[in-house]
Design a protein around this motif. Structure first.
Motif, mmCIF file in Angstrom:
data_model
loop_
_atom_site.group_PDB
_atom_site.id
_atom_site.type_symbol
_atom_site.label_atom_id
_atom_site.label_comp_id
_atom_site.label_asym_id
_atom_site.label_seq_id
_atom_site.Cartn_x
_atom_site.Cartn_y
_atom_site.Cartn_z
ATOM 1 N N SER A 59 3.063 -5.904 86.107
ATOM 2 C CA SER A 59 3.119 -6.086 87.570
ATOM 3 C C SER A 59 3.532 -4.796 88.285
ATOM 4 C CB SER A 59 4.081 -7.226 87.940
ATOM 5 O OG SER A 59 5.432 -6.818 87.824
ATOM 6 N N TYR B 93 6.175 -8.158 83.372
ATOM 7 C CA TYR B 93 6.827 -7.474 84.490
ATOM 8 C C TYR B 93 6.364 -6.018 84.571
ATOM 9 C CZ TYR B 93 10.384 -5.463 87.491
ATOM 10 O OH TYR B 93 11.025 -4.779 88.503
ATOM 11 N N ARG C 152 13.236 -11.105 91.899
ATOM 12 C CA ARG C 152 13.229 -10.893 93.357
ATOM 13 C C ARG C 152 14.652 -10.934 93.912
ATOM 14 N NH1 ARG C 152 8.713 -13.873 94.329
ATOM 15 N NH2 ARG C 152 9.838 -15.736 94.976
ATOM 16 N N GLN D 31 6.573 -17.599 84.068
ATOM 17 C CA GLN D 31 6.277 -16.410 84.871
ATOM 18 C C GLN D 31 6.917 -16.496 86.253
ATOM 19 O OE1 GLN D 31 2.232 -15.703 86.229
ATOM 20 N NE2 GLN D 31 2.412 -13.528 85.737
ATOM 21 N N SER D 32 6.795 -17.664 86.908
ATOM 22 C CA SER D 32 7.358 -17.789 88.263
ATOM 23 C C SER D 32 8.892 -17.731 88.217
ATOM 24 C CB SER D 32 6.892 -19.082 88.936
ATOM 25 O OG SER D 32 7.420 -20.207 88.268
ATOM 26 N N CYS E 124 7.551 -11.663 78.558
ATOM 27 C CA CYS E 124 8.042 -11.679 79.944
ATOM 28 C C CYS E 124 8.290 -10.261 80.454
ATOM 29 C CB CYS E 124 9.291 -12.533 80.067
ATOM 30 S SG CYS E 124 10.642 -12.106 78.951
ATOM 31 N N GLN F 186 9.743 -14.049 87.973
ATOM 32 C CA GLN F 186 9.468 -13.360 89.245
ATOM 33 C C GLN F 186 10.529 -13.679 90.301
ATOM 34 O OE1 GLN F 186 5.447 -14.717 89.864
ATOM 35 N NE2 GLN F 186 4.544 -13.004 88.729
ATOM 36 N N GLN F 187 10.919 -14.956 90.394
ATOM 37 C CA GLN F 187 11.923 -15.338 91.395
ATOM 38 C C GLN F 187 13.296 -14.739 91.070
ATOM 39 O OE1 GLN F 187 11.678 -19.663 92.617
ATOM 40 N NE2 GLN F 187 9.980 -19.618 91.151
#
Length: 309
Positions: free
Chosen positions: A267, A264, A298, A290-291, A260, A294-295
């Motif tokens: 990305s 990142y 964020r 993954q989502s 994970c 990411q959330q």
């Protein structure tokens, strides 16, 4: 946070980037080091479990540490472990070679000091033997690494480390605020510092007098940990909000770390691959991991904007 005291603040546990053939990717490592330092971290913990040290050869272990030291070039202090051997004679050799690289402190691994069935008396005896074998010019630390098994330090060992005058750093993974407070009492007046590896107890530990944070979440949002270590006492209400977010975000560690974290870094453009020697990446992409990462991150960016970081 007293910045004149180098073992305070935020100490990332460094990732090791690999290419698709699982060789160390040195160019990506340079980008990662710059990224940590730009975030305002106080030091770097190289060649640790996050670096996949149990999956590096002895030669790679030393090469990795020397590379980090050369590239950092004094911008921040560097500590390193690489303490993976089983037998004491091999450990003495391994730790001695790590000391010769020029790191600020060599970090011993608590579970290397005795087998799971052996008592704390064995830990202390082996610790004393190892300590005596390492030149006194080099600082020492201990990390309660959870792999291959987790061994928490006894009060007797913590006290001995504090009184020896040799130890600078405990990477504390007990995750229990009462135990951290007890340890802070045991080390009072010594040069020994406690860096909490646990986001959930971090704020309470800083309030109790702990010296900083050294944990896996520095591979996602080190700036928020830097902010918390610097501002917990002067901005208590904001610190509580940051702490609440970091506590929840810490659960990302259970979503196939270090994949994970490497995803990142990919990305961000720091890494070219998520390749790891500890696990395959397939599950991370096939599940909702993954989502979720990411959330969660964020939300952290929103928090940074609100704090003006």
């Amino acid at each position: 946070m007293n910045h004149n005291d180098k073992y305070t603040g935020v100490w990332p546990v460094m990732l090791t980037p690999f290419d698709e053939q699982r060789n160390i990717d040195w160019a990506s490592l340079e980008k990662l080091i710059d990224w940590y330092i730009q975030a305002g971290v106080n030091g770097l913990f190289a060649n640790c479990q996050s670096s996949e040290m149990f999956f590096l050869s002895e030669a790679e272990s030393l090469q990795l540490t020397r590379f980090v030291l050369d590239y950092v070039d004094g911008r921040v202090p560097v500590v390193a472990s690489g303490h993976t051997a089983c037998g004491l004679p091999q450990q003495i050799d391994q730790v001695g070679q790590m000391a010769e690289t020029g790191v600020d402190s060599v970090i011993l691994i608590s579970n290397r000091l005795a087998s799971p069935s052996e008592g704390d008396d064995v830990v202390l005896a082996n610790l004393q033997t190892l300590t005596a074998a390492i030149p006194s010019t080099v600082g020492l630390g201990i990390y309660e690494c959870p792999h291959p098994y987790k061994r928490l330090l006894s009060d007797e060992v913590v006290s001995w480390c504090a009184q020896s005058g040799r130890y600078t750093f405990i990477k504390d993974t007990c995750c229990q605020i009462e135990k951290i407070r007890q340890r802070l009492d045991l080390i009072k007046g010594s040069r020994l510092h406690i860096a909490n590896a646990n986001g959930q107890t971090l704020l309470a530990s800083l309030q109790a007098g702990a010296h900083g944070y050294s944990g896996v979440m520095t591979n996602f949002h080190p700036e928020l940990y830097v902010w918390l270590c610097d501002n917990w006492d002067t901005a208590p209400e904001s610190a509580q909000v940051v702490s609440d977010y970091l506590s929840a975000a810490s659960l990302l560690e259970y979503l196939d770390y270090p994949i994970c974290a490497k995803d990142y870094q990919l990305s961000l453009g720091n890494f070219k691959s998520v390749a790891s020697r500890t696990r395959e990446a397939g599950n991370y992409y096939s599940a909702h991991f993954q989502s979720t990462v990411q959330q969660t991150l964020r939300l952290g960016e929103t928090l940074k904007n609100q704090l003006g970081i």
